[in-house]
Design a protein around this motif. Structure first.
Motif, mmCIF file in Angstrom:
data_model
loop_
_atom_site.group_PDB
_atom_site.id
_atom_site.type_symbol
_atom_site.label_atom_id
_atom_site.label_comp_id
_atom_site.label_asym_id
_atom_site.label_seq_id
_atom_site.Cartn_x
_atom_site.Cartn_y
_atom_site.Cartn_z
ATOM 1 N N PHE A 177 0.837 -1.197 0.000
ATOM 2 C CA PHE A 177 0.000 0.000 0.000
ATOM 3 C C PHE A 177 0.874 1.249 0.000
ATOM 4 C CE2 PHE A 177 -2.214 3.412 2.169
ATOM 5 C CZ PHE A 177 -3.487 3.387 1.630
ATOM 6 N N MET A 178 1.924 1.261 0.828
ATOM 7 C CA MET A 178 2.805 2.415 0.928
ATOM 8 C C MET A 178 3.746 2.535 -0.275
ATOM 9 S SD MET A 178 1.894 4.039 3.558
ATOM 10 C CE MET A 178 0.788 3.731 4.937
ATOM 11 N N THR A 179 4.386 1.426 -0.653
ATOM 12 C CA THR A 179 5.393 1.503 -1.718
ATOM 13 C C THR A 179 4.768 1.766 -3.088
ATOM 14 O OG1 THR A 179 5.326 -0.918 -1.882
ATOM 15 C CG2 THR A 179 7.040 0.065 -0.494
ATOM 16 N N ASP A 180 3.700 1.053 -3.417
ATOM 17 C CA ASP A 180 3.038 1.314 -4.695
ATOM 18 C C ASP A 180 2.347 2.669 -4.682
ATOM 19 O OD1 ASP A 180 3.689 -1.460 -5.101
ATOM 20 O OD2 ASP A 180 2.194 -1.449 -6.696
ATOM 21 N N GLY A 181 1.842 3.078 -3.505
ATOM 22 C CA GLY A 181 1.276 4.419 -3.409
ATOM 23 C C GLY A 181 2.320 5.498 -3.623
ATOM 24 N N LEU A 182 3.530 5.282 -3.091
ATOM 25 C CA LEU A 182 4.627 6.224 -3.338
ATOM 26 C C LEU A 182 5.014 6.262 -4.804
ATOM 27 C CD1 LEU A 182 7.002 5.670 -0.277
ATOM 28 C CD2 LEU A 182 5.794 7.766 -0.882
ATOM 29 N N THR A 183 4.981 5.116 -5.464
ATOM 30 C CA THR A 183 5.293 5.084 -6.898
ATOM 31 C C THR A 183 4.332 5.957 -7.687
ATOM 32 O OG1 THR A 183 6.172 2.833 -6.685
ATOM 33 C CG2 THR A 183 5.586 3.584 -8.896
ATOM 34 N N ALA A 293 -4.338 -14.926 -1.317
ATOM 35 C CA ALA A 293 -3.239 -14.097 -0.835
ATOM 36 C C ALA A 293 -2.777 -13.130 -1.909
ATOM 37 C CB ALA A 293 -2.078 -14.987 -0.374
ATOM 38 N N THR A 294 -2.700 -13.608 -3.147
ATOM 39 C CA THR A 294 -2.339 -12.725 -4.249
ATOM 40 C C THR A 294 -3.339 -11.593 -4.388
ATOM 41 O OG1 THR A 294 -1.406 -14.645 -5.396
ATOM 42 C CG2 THR A 294 -1.756 -12.654 -6.698
ATOM 43 N N THR A 295 -4.620 -11.915 -4.245
ATOM 44 C CA THR A 295 -5.655 -10.892 -4.349
ATOM 45 C C THR A 295 -5.513 -9.839 -3.260
ATOM 46 O OG1 THR A 295 -7.151 -12.555 -5.270
ATOM 47 C CG2 THR A 295 -8.139 -10.525 -4.441
ATOM 48 N N VAL A 296 -5.186 -10.262 -2.044
ATOM 49 C CA VAL A 296 -5.013 -9.314 -0.940
ATOM 50 C C VAL A 296 -3.860 -8.361 -1.229
ATOM 51 C CG1 VAL A 296 -4.396 -9.110 1.492
ATOM 52 C CG2 VAL A 296 -6.034 -10.843 0.777
ATOM 53 N N LEU A 297 -2.734 -8.887 -1.698
ATOM 54 C CA LEU A 297 -1.571 -8.047 -1.959
ATOM 55 C C LEU A 297 -1.818 -7.095 -3.124
ATOM 56 C CD1 LEU A 297 1.364 -10.600 -1.523
ATOM 57 C CD2 LEU A 297 0.347 -9.067 0.152
ATOM 58 N N VAL A 298 -2.403 -7.603 -4.207
ATOM 59 C CA VAL A 298 -2.675 -6.743 -5.358
ATOM 60 C C VAL A 298 -3.688 -5.665 -5.004
ATOM 61 C CG1 VAL A 298 -3.597 -6.706 -7.710
ATOM 62 C CG2 VAL A 298 -2.055 -8.532 -7.023
ATOM 63 N N THR A 299 -4.687 -6.029 -4.200
ATOM 64 C CA THR A 299 -5.674 -5.037 -3.777
ATOM 65 C C THR A 299 -5.037 -3.964 -2.913
ATOM 66 O OG1 THR A 299 -7.419 -6.722 -3.841
ATOM 67 C CG2 THR A 299 -7.862 -4.713 -2.583
ATOM 68 N N GLY A 300 -4.166 -4.369 -1.992
ATOM 69 C CA GLY A 300 -3.472 -3.385 -1.162
ATOM 70 C C GLY A 300 -2.630 -2.431 -1.982
ATOM 71 N N ALA A 301 -1.924 -2.973 -2.984
ATOM 72 C CA ALA A 301 -1.098 -2.121 -3.841
ATOM 73 C C ALA A 301 -1.954 -1.165 -4.665
ATOM 74 C CB ALA A 301 -0.233 -2.987 -4.756
ATOM 75 N N GLY A 302 -3.067 -1.674 -5.218
ATOM 76 C CA GLY A 302 -3.927 -0.820 -6.034
ATOM 77 C C GLY A 302 -4.610 0.278 -5.236
ATOM 78 N N VAL A 303 -5.091 -0.068 -4.045
ATOM 79 C CA VAL A 303 -5.726 0.944 -3.200
ATOM 80 C C VAL A 303 -4.700 1.992 -2.764
ATOM 81 C CG1 VAL A 303 -6.904 1.312 -1.003
ATOM 82 C CG2 VAL A 303 -7.527 -0.628 -2.427
ATOM 83 N N GLY A 304 -3.466 1.555 -2.505
ATOM 84 C CA GLY A 304 -2.425 2.503 -2.132
ATOM 85 C C GLY A 304 -2.131 3.507 -3.234
ATOM 86 N N GLU A 305 -2.076 3.034 -4.474
ATOM 87 C CA GLU A 305 -1.852 3.959 -5.597
ATOM 88 C C GLU A 305 -2.956 4.995 -5.695
ATOM 89 O OE1 GLU A 305 -0.252 2.826 -9.440
ATOM 90 O OE2 GLU A 305 -0.113 0.758 -8.717
ATOM 91 N N MET A 306 -4.182 4.590 -5.415
ATOM 92 C CA MET A 306 -5.298 5.527 -5.511
ATOM 93 C C MET A 306 -5.321 6.495 -4.323
ATOM 94 S SD MET A 306 -9.380 4.679 -5.471
ATOM 95 C CE MET A 306 -9.246 4.033 -3.793
ATOM 96 N N VAL A 307 -5.191 5.961 -3.102
ATOM 97 C CA VAL A 307 -5.375 6.774 -1.904
ATOM 98 C C VAL A 307 -4.218 7.752 -1.707
ATOM 99 C CG1 VAL A 307 -5.552 6.691 0.610
ATOM 100 C CG2 VAL A 307 -6.821 5.048 -0.789
#
Length: 372
Positions: A177-183, A293-307
């Motif tokens: 969430f943090m790293t992809d959001g920072l990207t 588990a893959t869905t949880v991680l991908v969802t966290g990364a995607g929500v981080g990019e948006m938020v």
């Protein structure tokens, strides 16, 4: 003799067996999504209405989410412990190559598939077993169909799982969430930060910063392929997260220096490039990996990019350009904190959480073949 030899073959593991129908659907979904993204960016210049542009970009986001979820899930299912090396693929070329090798392209028939069959792959990854496969519990016998994507999220499969099982999922998703959001936030606002005071970089020069950032992300992903075969995923994630924090601190200290801005942009691209695949491989090592588990991680990364883009944009507009780097330091420190918590929960995790207690000893024997 042939019948006896065939009977001695170990049953394929349910985590490895992948039916051709499911693989074909996944590959065609990847190809369709990649083509949709190409068409979307071809249509964007002709969008003269904000509503039409928003609809087109929403379609692109849907296609990108499909690529992230399906591609990473299939790579982990196919390669298991070796998936860390294969998590970077130019998607369109790789999809066409896999379609061809699996003889799923009717226009390009082949005499035989080039990829290993499920039985051969099971033989390479599993040691010979003493007992017959029929003597194992139903959970470890081969099944004609593959598990559903969200089968691990069912209540019966999560019953009896320790809290560390859920904590690993949550903390890993928070790191992404943090790293992809920072990207997403850095690529979106580094231009605006550069043209504002105190740097006041020219618009033409500042326009090179997003390109430099994404260029070094591409370079970092290429470099991470050979590195991931020699370095543990946990070590790679640690280096990436620490590198992000240090880079933002250096940018904050030398916030009046344009040279450090360009160097820091390139450095951030390198450190953020391999964080997602390395985290995916690390959680695979920590858990018996499932599609959930893959869905949880991908969802966290995607929500981080948006938020984080929305949050950084609102703070940038309200507090000024200096808050851009402050937000980067804060989010980087949060990513490091969540990663330390992930290591803590991983150390406390007993392993094989989805297996009942009475079957855990048998599961441990079957899982020895996956350990490095």
């Amino acid at each position: 003799m042939e019948e006896k030899r065939e009977g001695m073959l170990p049953a394929p593991s349910p985590d490895i067996t992948l039916p051709s129908c499911s693989l074909a659907q996944s590959l065609w979904a990847l190809f369709t999504s990649s083509l949709a993204i190409s068409l979307v960016f071809a249509v964007i210049p002709f969008c003269h209405d904000v509503k039409v542009l928003a609809s087109v970009m929403a379609l692109a986001g849907l296609a990108m989410g499909c690529i992230d979820t399906v591609a990473n899930m299939q790579l982990v299912r196919m390669y298991q412990k070796d998936s860390a090396v294969f998590l970077q693929l130019p998607v369109p070329m790789a999809v066409l190559m896999l379609l061809s090798k699996e003889r799923l392209l009717t226009c390009c028939p082949q005499r035989r598939p080039l990829l290993l069959s499920a039985d051969e792959l099971a033989l390479e990854t599993q040691p010979p077993e003493k007992e017959d496969a029929s003597s194992l519990p139903p959970k470890f016998q081969s099944h004609p169909g593959h598990e559903d994507l969200f089968s691990c999220c069912q209540r019966k499969n999560l019953r009896g799982a320790p809290y560390s099982f859920f904590a690993i999922h949550i903390t890993a998703a928070l790191v992404l969430f943090m790293t992809d959001g920072l990207t997403g936030a850095y690529s979106a606002f580094v231009y605006s930060y550069a043209v504002e005071k105190p740097l006041s970089v020219g618009h033409k020069v500042a326009g090179y910063l997003p390109s430099l950032f994404w260029g070094f992300i591409t370079l970092g992903r290429l470099l991470s392929i050979p590195i991931s075969s020699r370095m543990k995923p946990a070590t790679m994630v640690f280096i990436n997260v620490v590198g992000v924090v240090v880079t933002f601190l250096v940018l904050l200290i030398f916030s009046y220096n344009v040279v450090f801005l360009f160097v820091g942009t390139a450095s951030l691209g390198l450190f953020l490039s391999s964080t997602f695949p390395s985290m995916l491989a690390y959680t695979e090592d920590s858990l018996q990996y499932k599609g959930c588990a893959t869905t949880v991680l991908v969802t966290g990364a995607g929500v981080g990019e948006m938020v984080l883009q929305m949050l950084v944009g609102s703070i940038f507009q309200a507090q000024g350009s200096y808050s851009f780097l402050v937000c980067g330091v804060i989010f980087g420190c949060l990513a490091f904190t969540f990663y330390i918590l992930l290591l803590f929960f991983h150390r406390m995790h007993p392993g094989l959480p989805s297996v009942p207690t009475q079957d855990r000893s048998i599961a441990m024997e079957n899982s020895e073949c996956y350990q490095r």
